[in-house]
Design a protein around this motif. Structure first.
Motif, PDB file in Angstrom:
ATOM      1  N   UNK A  40       0.838  -1.205   0.000  1.00  0.00           N
ATOM      2  CA  UNK A  40       0.000   0.000   0.000  1.00  0.00           C
ATOM      3  C   UNK A  40       0.868   1.248   0.000  1.00  0.00           C
ATOM      4  N   UNK A  41       1.921   1.236   0.790  1.00  0.00           N
ATOM      5  CA  UNK A  41       2.851   2.365   0.792  1.00  0.00           C
ATOM      6  C   UNK A  41       3.493   2.524  -0.587  1.00  0.00           C
ATOM      7  N   UNK A  42       3.785   1.412  -1.236  1.00  0.00           N
ATOM      8  CA  UNK A  42       4.365   1.450  -2.575  1.00  0.00           C
ATOM      9  C   UNK A  42       3.369   2.028  -3.585  1.00  0.00           C
ATOM     10  N   UNK A  43       2.100   1.691  -3.447  1.00  0.00           N
ATOM     11  CA  UNK A  43       1.054   2.259  -4.321  1.00  0.00           C
ATOM     12  C   UNK A  43       1.025   3.780  -4.151  1.00  0.00           C
ATOM     13  N   UNK A  44       1.081   4.246  -2.909  1.00  0.00           N
ATOM     14  CA  UNK A  44       1.097   5.692  -2.655  1.00  0.00           C
ATOM     15  C   UNK A  44       2.311   6.352  -3.308  1.00  0.00           C
ATOM     16  N   UNK A  45       3.460   5.688  -3.242  1.00  0.00           N
ATOM     17  CA  UNK A  45       4.659   6.214  -3.880  1.00  0.00           C
ATOM     18  C   UNK A  45       4.444   6.336  -5.393  1.00  0.00           C
ATOM     19  N   UNK A  53      -3.948   8.483  -9.768  1.00  0.00           N
ATOM     20  CA  UNK A  53      -4.397   7.438  -8.851  1.00  0.00           C
ATOM     21  C   UNK A  53      -4.100   6.071  -9.432  1.00  0.00           C
ATOM     22  N   UNK A  54      -3.749   5.149  -8.562  1.00  0.00           N
ATOM     23  CA  UNK A  54      -3.536   3.764  -8.958  1.00  0.00           C
ATOM     24  C   UNK A  54      -4.619   2.951  -8.271  1.00  0.00           C
ATOM     25  N   UNK A  55      -5.541   2.440  -9.055  1.00  0.00           N
ATOM     26  CA  UNK A  55      -6.606   1.596  -8.523  1.00  0.00           C
ATOM     27  C   UNK A  55      -6.117   0.155  -8.565  1.00  0.00           C
ATOM     28  N   UNK A  56      -5.885  -0.463  -7.401  1.00  0.00           N
ATOM     29  CA  UNK A  56      -5.391  -1.840  -7.386  1.00  0.00           C
ATOM     30  C   UNK A  56      -6.272  -2.810  -8.176  1.00  0.00           C
TER      31      UNK A  56
END
Length: 80
Positions: A40-45, A53-56
């Protein structure tokens, strides 16, 4: 402007200093360089680096498997 892939590598090495380096073809999932806690922290990065935005739900796990895959999915598309 900072190279986003350099920032990605620094993120990974910051959590896995024992790696020493992050080759572009290292399997980040199987090697646990990016684990579920850091994901999740990597997605924020990635969102910060891309400005989007990155939608998983819209990405495949293979998009995160290697630095090369991350670059192709998140940074080369933007440059094209």
């Amino acid at each position: 402007m900072t190279d986003p892939i350099k920032t990605v590598r620094e993120f990974i090495l910051g959590r896995n200093p024992e790696l020493g380096q992050v080759p572009e073809d290292l399997d980040l999932i199987d090697s646990r360089a990016i684990n579920s806690l850091a994901f999740i922290e990597f997605i924020f990065l990635l969102e910060e680096l891309t400005g989007e935005s990155v939608d998983p739900e819209d990405v495949d796990l293979d998009d995160f498997r290697t630095v090369k895959a991350i670059e192709a999915r998140f940074f080369q598309q933007k440059a094209a």
